[in-house]
Structures are given as structure tokens and as C-alpha cells.
Design a protein around this motif. Structure first.
Motif, PDB file in Angstrom:
ATOM      1  N   GLU A 177       0.813  -1.215   0.000  1.00 36.53           N
ATOM      2  CA  GLU A 177       0.000   0.000   0.000  1.00 36.53           C
ATOM      3  C   GLU A 177       0.851   1.271   0.000  1.00 36.53           C
ATOM      4  O   GLU A 177       0.519   2.259   0.639  1.00 36.53           O
ATOM      5  N   LEU A 178       1.931   1.253  -0.757  1.00 36.72           N
ATOM      6  CA  LEU A 178       2.854   2.386  -0.835  1.00 36.72           C
ATOM      7  C   LEU A 178       2.250   3.521  -1.654  1.00 36.72           C
ATOM      8  O   LEU A 178       1.711   3.296  -2.735  1.00 36.72           O
ATOM      9  N   ALA A 179       2.358   4.716  -1.102  1.00 38.93           N
ATOM     10  CA  ALA A 179       1.991   5.935  -1.827  1.00 38.93           C
ATOM     11  C   ALA A 179       3.108   6.939  -1.599  1.00 38.93           C
ATOM     12  O   ALA A 179       3.660   7.021  -0.495  1.00 38.93           O
ATOM     13  N   VAL A 180       3.468   7.680  -2.641  1.00 37.72           N
ATOM     14  CA  VAL A 180       4.548   8.665  -2.531  1.00 37.72           C
ATOM     15  C   VAL A 180       4.038  10.000  -3.050  1.00 37.72           C
ATOM     16  O   VAL A 180       3.432  10.069  -4.117  1.00 37.72           O
ATOM     17  N   HIS A 181       4.298  11.054  -2.277  1.00 40.52           N
ATOM     18  CA  HIS A 181       3.913  12.410  -2.650  1.00 40.52           C
ATOM     19  C   HIS A 181       5.173  13.243  -2.795  1.00 40.52           C
ATOM     20  O   HIS A 181       5.924  13.406  -1.824  1.00 40.52           O
ATOM     21  N   ASP A 182       5.394  13.743  -3.989  1.00 43.48           N
ATOM     22  CA  ASP A 182       6.562  14.581  -4.288  1.00 43.48           C
ATOM     23  C   ASP A 182       6.223  16.019  -3.915  1.00 43.48           C
ATOM     24  O   ASP A 182       5.281  16.599  -4.451  1.00 43.48           O
ATOM     25  N   ARG A 183       6.983  16.598  -3.016  1.00 43.12           N
ATOM     26  CA  ARG A 183       6.779  17.976  -2.563  1.00 43.12           C
ATOM     27  C   ARG A 183       8.037  18.804  -2.806  1.00 43.12           C
ATOM     28  O   ARG A 183       8.434  19.612  -1.981  1.00 43.12           O
ATOM     29  N   GLY A 184       8.671  18.578  -3.944  1.00 43.69           N
ATOM     30  CA  GLY A 184       9.875  19.343  -4.288  1.00 43.69           C
ATOM     31  C   GLY A 184      11.086  18.792  -3.572  1.00 43.69           C
ATOM     32  O   GLY A 184      11.558  17.709  -3.879  1.00 43.69           O
ATOM     33  N   GLU A 185      11.580  19.524  -2.579  1.00 45.32           N
ATOM     34  CA  GLU A 185      12.745  19.073  -1.820  1.00 45.32           C
ATOM     35  C   GLU A 185      12.419  17.873  -0.932  1.00 45.32           C
ATOM     36  O   GLU A 185      13.297  17.096  -0.567  1.00 45.32           O
ATOM     37  N   LEU A 186      11.142  17.707  -0.606  1.00 42.68           N
ATOM     38  CA  LEU A 186      10.722  16.598   0.252  1.00 42.68           C
ATOM     39  C   LEU A 186       9.847  15.617  -0.525  1.00 42.68           C
ATOM     40  O   LEU A 186       9.131  16.011  -1.442  1.00 42.68           O
ATOM     41  N   ALA A 187       9.909  14.378  -0.120  1.00 48.70           N
ATOM     42  CA  ALA A 187       9.001  13.347  -0.617  1.00 48.70           C
ATOM     43  C   ALA A 187       8.441  12.629   0.602  1.00 48.70           C
ATOM     44  O   ALA A 187       9.171  12.346   1.559  1.00 48.70           O
ATOM     45  N   ILE A 188       7.154  12.376   0.573  1.00 48.17           N
ATOM     46  CA  ILE A 188       6.491  11.720   1.699  1.00 48.17           C
ATOM     47  C   ILE A 188       6.002  10.359   1.215  1.00 48.17           C
ATOM     48  O   ILE A 188       5.203  10.272   0.284  1.00 48.17           O
ATOM     49  N   ALA A 189       6.516   9.318   1.844  1.00 48.82           N
ATOM     50  CA  ALA A 189       6.138   7.949   1.493  1.00 48.82           C
ATOM     51  C   ALA A 189       5.328   7.365   2.647  1.00 48.82           C
ATOM     52  O   ALA A 189       5.763   7.410   3.798  1.00 48.82           O
ATOM     53  N   SER A 190       4.159   6.856   2.336  1.00 48.55           N
ATOM     54  CA  SER A 190       3.357   6.176   3.357  1.00 48.55           C
ATOM     55  C   SER A 190       3.107   4.758   2.878  1.00 48.55           C
ATOM     56  O   SER A 190       2.937   4.514   1.684  1.00 48.55           O
ATOM     57  N   PHE A 191       3.118   3.823   3.828  1.00 51.78           N
ATOM     58  CA  PHE A 191       2.956   2.418   3.458  1.00 51.78           C
ATOM     59  C   PHE A 191       2.641   1.585   4.678  1.00 51.78           C
ATOM     60  O   PHE A 191       2.738   2.039   5.822  1.00 51.78           O
ATOM     61  N   ARG A 192       2.279   0.355   4.396  1.00 51.69           N
ATOM     62  CA  ARG A 192       2.050  -0.636   5.443  1.00 51.69           C
ATOM     63  C   ARG A 192       3.275  -1.536   5.476  1.00 51.69           C
ATOM     64  O   ARG A 192       3.711  -2.027   4.430  1.00 51.69           O
ATOM     65  N   LEU A 193       3.834  -1.750   6.655  1.00 50.31           N
ATOM     66  CA  LEU A 193       5.013  -2.589   6.836  1.00 50.31           C
ATOM     67  C   LEU A 193       4.632  -3.784   7.702  1.00 50.31           C
ATOM     68  O   LEU A 193       4.215  -3.609   8.852  1.00 50.31           O
ATOM     69  N   LYS A 194       4.769  -4.968   7.122  1.00 47.14           N
ATOM     70  CA  LYS A 194       4.444  -6.193   7.857  1.00 47.14           C
ATOM     71  C   LYS A 194       5.733  -6.907   8.215  1.00 47.14           C
ATOM     72  O   LYS A 194       6.551  -7.212   7.354  1.00 47.14           O
ATOM     73  N   LEU A 195       5.905  -7.153   9.507  1.00 52.94           N
ATOM     74  CA  LEU A 195       7.060  -7.873  10.041  1.00 52.94           C
ATOM     75  C   LEU A 195       6.542  -9.013  10.903  1.00 52.94           C
ATOM     76  O   LEU A 195       5.954  -8.762  11.959  1.00 52.94           O
ATOM     77  N   LYS A 196       6.735 -10.231  10.476  1.00 52.41           N
ATOM     78  CA  LYS A 196       6.208 -11.403  11.190  1.00 52.41           C
ATOM     79  C   LYS A 196       4.739 -11.166  11.532  1.00 52.41           C
ATOM     80  O   LYS A 196       3.945 -10.919  10.655  1.00 52.41           O
ATOM     81  N   GLU A 197       4.399 -11.174  12.819  1.00 49.73           N
ATOM     82  CA  GLU A 197       3.013 -10.980  13.256  1.00 49.73           C
ATOM     83  C   GLU A 197       2.685  -9.514  13.472  1.00 49.73           C
ATOM     84  O   GLU A 197       1.567  -9.181  13.824  1.00 49.73           O
ATOM     85  N   ARG A 198       3.658  -8.630  13.314  1.00 49.24           N
ATOM     86  CA  ARG A 198       3.424  -7.202  13.567  1.00 49.24           C
ATOM     87  C   ARG A 198       3.115  -6.486  12.261  1.00 49.24           C
ATOM     88  O   ARG A 198       3.632  -6.823  11.213  1.00 49.24           O
ATOM     89  N   ASP A 199       2.282  -5.456  12.376  1.00 48.79           N
ATOM     90  CA  ASP A 199       1.815  -4.719  11.214  1.00 48.79           C
ATOM     91  C   ASP A 199       1.815  -3.238  11.581  1.00 48.79           C
ATOM     92  O   ASP A 199       1.222  -2.854  12.596  1.00 48.79           O
ATOM     93  N   PHE A 200       2.474  -2.421  10.761  1.00 49.32           N
ATOM     94  CA  PHE A 200       2.610  -0.992  11.058  1.00 49.32           C
ATOM     95  C   PHE A 200       2.153  -0.144   9.876  1.00 49.32           C
ATOM     96  O   PHE A 200       2.304  -0.543   8.720  1.00 49.32           O
ATOM     97  N   PHE A 201       1.645   1.041  10.195  1.00 47.48           N
ATOM     98  CA  PHE A 201       1.446   2.068   9.185  1.00 47.48           C
ATOM     99  C   PHE A 201       2.585   3.058   9.375  1.00 47.48           C
ATOM    100  O   PHE A 201       2.800   3.569  10.467  1.00 47.48           O
TER     101      PHE A 201
END
Length: 169
Positions: free
Chosen positions: A107-131
């Protein structure tokens, strides 16, 4: 003239067939909703690679790659304690990425804001799940450094959104 009569009759028969087929199609079950097809953009490719490089660098202790990806003032802010940022060195010592097993970014999304880029995603590690929300600073060409990471565990069940225009009580 007989051929014209046959053509008209054949045409009428076709129209009759079509008019009979259309109502029958309307009574069939509704088609399944369309699946959204996500096309990987250039930025998604770049940041997918950066995110997996960071995971690999943390796990292997690759100091050179970590120094390229994480500036000295990097920090992580966790949803459970947003007022207490975790500085770079502490983050590297006690990190969820350290454990063995598959790390999966979805579920990766990337927003280009010039000098900055904002990446949001879901990270699954074993039984753990993070936004995760990562704020990257552009350094040149396709190179970036991770300034700040915001992390929150993903709840097992979706949280109901507040209802009504004014949710304050």
C-alpha cells in the motif's frame, strides 16, 4: 424487391432478438466490483527500493548505507508516544526491523513535494503490522535521506470514524 423484404424481415428479427436480450441481461446478477489496478510510478519504484535498502542496512549493520540514508538528526515518532521522538542511535539499537523474517511493504503511496518526498505504506514484520509515514529529503538525482519516520501499529479491526459534523462533546 424480394431481397429487400428479406433484409427488412431479417433486420426486424435481429431487432426483436436484441430487444429480448437486453431485458434478460438486466435481470442477471450485478457484475463484481472492479479491482483497482495500481501502476507503479517512478517514485514508488525509487522509494520502494530506498525502504527495502533501509531494512537491509539495519539488519546487516551496513554503516555506509545507513549513513547515506539516515542523517544524524533522524528521528522516529511513535503513535503511542508522539511527544517523545526516538533519536537515530537509539532507533538503530532497538528497532523492530532487527528481527529475522520477511519484511513486506504494501500500500505504498509517494507524494513529491519538491525538496521533500512523503512515502506512506504498510510494513508487515512477522506478526506485527505498522502504518509508516516517512519524510525523505532530496539530495540529488534519485538519492534521498530519511529525516523523520512516523509509525503506528495497525489495529486488527478497523476503528469506526466519528459521526456527525461536530465530534467534540
Amino acid at each position: 424487391m424480394a431481397w429487400l423484404e428479406r433484409l427488412v424481415l431479417a433486420g426486424a428479427g435481429t431487432l426483436l432478438l436484441v430487444s429480448v436480450a437486453v431485458p434478460a441481461a438486466g435481470t442477471a446478477d450485478a457484475p463484481a466490483p472492479r479491482q483497482r489496478v495500481v501502476t507503479m510510478t517512478r517514485f514508488m519504484k525509487i522509494f520502494s527500493q530506498h525502504e527495502y535498502d533501509l531494512i537491509d542496512a539495519v539488519r546487516s549493520g551496513n554503516k555506509g548505507l545507513l549513513d547515506r540514508l539516515l542523517p544524524e538528526d533522524f528521528e522516529q515518532r511513535n503513535a503511542a508516544s508522539p511527544g517523545s521522538p526516538v533519536p537515530r542511535d537509539e532507533w538503530l539499537k532497538a528497532n523492530d526491523l532487527q528481527g529475522a523474517g520477511t519484511a513486506l511493504i504494501t500500500e505504498l503511496a509517494v507524494h513529491d513535494r519538491g525538496e521533500l518526498a512523503i512515502a506512506s505504506f504498510r510494513l508487515k514484520l512477522k506478526e506485527r503490522d505498522f502504518f509508516i509515514v516517512d519524510v525523505w529529503r532530496h539530495k540529488g538525482a534519485d538519492t534521498y535521506e530519511l529525516l523523520t519516520r512516523y509509525a503506528a501499529p495497525v489495529a486488527a479491526a478497523p476503528v469506526a470514524a466519528p459521526s456527525g459534523p461536530n465530534t467534540k462533546q
